[in-house]
Scaffold this active site. Structure first.
Site, PDB file in Angstrom:
ATOM      1  N   HIS A 137      45.926  30.429  47.288  1.00  0.00           N
ATOM      2  CA  HIS A 137      44.488  30.685  47.385  1.00  0.00           C
ATOM      3  C   HIS A 137      44.156  32.142  47.063  1.00  0.00           C
ATOM      4  CE1 HIS A 137      44.574  27.036  49.842  1.00  0.00           C
ATOM      5  NE2 HIS A 137      43.259  26.992  49.770  1.00  0.00           N
ATOM      6  N   ASN A 168      53.174  34.844  48.641  1.00  0.00           N
ATOM      7  CA  ASN A 168      52.101  34.095  49.300  1.00  0.00           C
ATOM      8  C   ASN A 168      52.314  33.936  50.803  1.00  0.00           C
ATOM      9  OD1 ASN A 168      49.836  32.342  49.583  1.00  0.00           O
ATOM     10  ND2 ASN A 168      51.192  30.558  49.399  1.00  0.00           N
ATOM     11  N   GLU A 264      41.924  49.831  38.995  1.00  0.00           N
ATOM     12  CA  GLU A 264      40.945  49.867  37.891  1.00  0.00           C
ATOM     13  C   GLU A 264      41.657  50.181  36.577  1.00  0.00           C
ATOM     14  OE1 GLU A 264      37.660  52.453  38.890  1.00  0.00           O
ATOM     15  OE2 GLU A 264      36.673  50.827  39.984  1.00  0.00           O
ATOM     16  N   PHE A 271      35.617  48.301  40.018  1.00  0.00           N
ATOM     17  CA  PHE A 271      35.320  47.789  41.356  1.00  0.00           C
ATOM     18  C   PHE A 271      34.246  48.646  42.026  1.00  0.00           C
ATOM     19  CE2 PHE A 271      39.785  46.624  40.535  1.00  0.00           C
ATOM     20  CZ  PHE A 271      39.646  45.248  40.566  1.00  0.00           C
ATOM     21  N   GLN A 280      31.915  56.128  45.143  1.00  0.00           N
ATOM     22  CA  GLN A 280      33.049  55.465  44.484  1.00  0.00           C
ATOM     23  C   GLN A 280      34.168  56.460  44.221  1.00  0.00           C
ATOM     24  OE1 GLN A 280      32.743  52.731  41.034  1.00  0.00           O
ATOM     25  NE2 GLN A 280      30.547  52.722  41.406  1.00  0.00           N
ATOM     26  N   GLU A 284      37.681  55.571  45.817  1.00  0.00           N
ATOM     27  CA  GLU A 284      38.611  54.927  44.897  1.00  0.00           C
ATOM     28  C   GLU A 284      39.900  55.700  44.672  1.00  0.00           C
ATOM     29  OE1 GLU A 284      36.303  53.877  41.435  1.00  0.00           O
ATOM     30  OE2 GLU A 284      35.387  52.173  42.474  1.00  0.00           O
TER      31      GLU A 284
HETATM   32 MN    MN Z   1      47.990  31.935  50.422  1.00  0.00          MN
HETATM   33 MN    MN Z   2      34.640  51.533  40.516  1.00  0.00          MN
END
Ligand code: MN
Ligand code: MN
Length: 290
Positions: A137, A168, A264, A271, A280, A284
């Site tokens: 997911h 995961n 980025e 983002f 930012q 960032e």
């Molecule tokens: Mn998962």
């Molecule tokens: Mn950004």
């Protein structure tokens, strides 16, 4: 007495045919395991929740246009995503999680996303069978466990990527649980994640396996009102990048922290687009230490 209503049998027959046809259609719809995709304009909290997925921005400028095969915007009430039909998985999935999203709903069932444009291949759960990769997911099932409908949405294959079990079920899951623990302690979070790089393909080339999984989490004290306006230089931002491999299972998610700037650079996305540039810049370049 011969034929008082000569046409009646035909009319009745036609009527029955129509009724049976309608029944057959409605039955086949509701019984199909591939039906029951969430509507993209669900009633209730739909608008607010859906908007939340784009509150911080649309990092790849995804568009709801089937011509954009590799950057196709899908807005569900439960999360927003940019789908990449060439990779058979999303570029990113974005959502908001607060205390009202977490409950006791049963886990749903994986299923193809039938809302994808006809010309896109629809990944099916068995495309992952026997590949050694989990159906991983992006937006976790538990982050949408307050209703069955919300939870079902997280099992659409458009929310799934091939994830090494050690990733995961290891630090990736630890970070998901850590995020929910922050929510339980009075925070809310804006989350965006995806895969990057290439570690081959599965499903006869239809699904590309990412070499890394990445995630950005913006943590705020849970409060009503304009969340975007509350983000400032002191806001906690957690960014991680984890190899999509089995050998990281025992590692701490904190070992994989990077800056948003790093992500980025690697993904080419921007983002926190809707956050003022000066803020930012500060957020960032920082690597989380919490
Ligand atoms: Mn998962
Ligand atoms: Mn950004």
């Amino acid at each position: 007495m011969s034929t008082p209503f000569p046409r009646a049998p035909r009319a009745v027959g036609l009527c029955c045919t129509v009724i049976l046809l309608c029944l057959a259609l409605s039955c086949s719809k509701s019984n199909s395991p591939y039906y029951s995709g969430p509507s993209r304009t669900a009633p209730g909290h739909a608008a607010a929740v859906s908007d939340a997925g784009l509150t911080l921005g649309n990092p790849s400028s995804a568009v709801d246009d089937p011509g954009q095969r590799e950057n196709y915007l899908i807005e569900y009430p439960q999360f927003v995503l940019s789908y990449n039909a060439a990779k058979g998985r999303p570029n990113w999935v974005s959502w908001h999680v607060g205390s009202q999203d977490i409950g006791d709903s049963d886990r749903g069932q994986f299923r193809p996303d039938t809302t994808l444009p006809q010309e896109f291949y629809r990944v099916v759960p068995r495309d992952y069978t026997g590949t050694g990769y989990d159906r991983g997911h992006h937006c976790p099932s538990k982050d949408r466990s307050n209703s069955r409908e919300d939870n079902d949405a997280t099992f659409l294959m458009t929310n799934i990527m091939p994830q090494a079990p050690g990733n995961n079920q290891g630090p990736w899951r630890e970070l998901e649980e850590y995020t929910r623990s922050l929510v339980e302690q009075g925070s809310e979070a804006y989350v965006i994640c995806g895969g990057t790089g290439s570690a081959g393909t599965i499903a006869r080339g239809r699904v590309s396996v990412p070499a890394y999984t990445w995630k950005v989490i913006v943590v705020l004290p849970e409060q009503s009102g304009d969340d975007l306006a509350r983000i400032d230089e002191s806001t906690r931002v957690i960014a991680v990048r984890m190899p999509n491999t089995d050998d990281i299972r025992e590692q701490d998610w904190r070992d994989f922290r990077v800056s948003v700037d790093d992500l980025e650079k690697e993904t080419g996305y921007d983002f926190l687009t809707n956050v003022p540039t000066s803020v930012q810049d500060v957020l960032e370049k920082r690597v989380d230490r919490g």
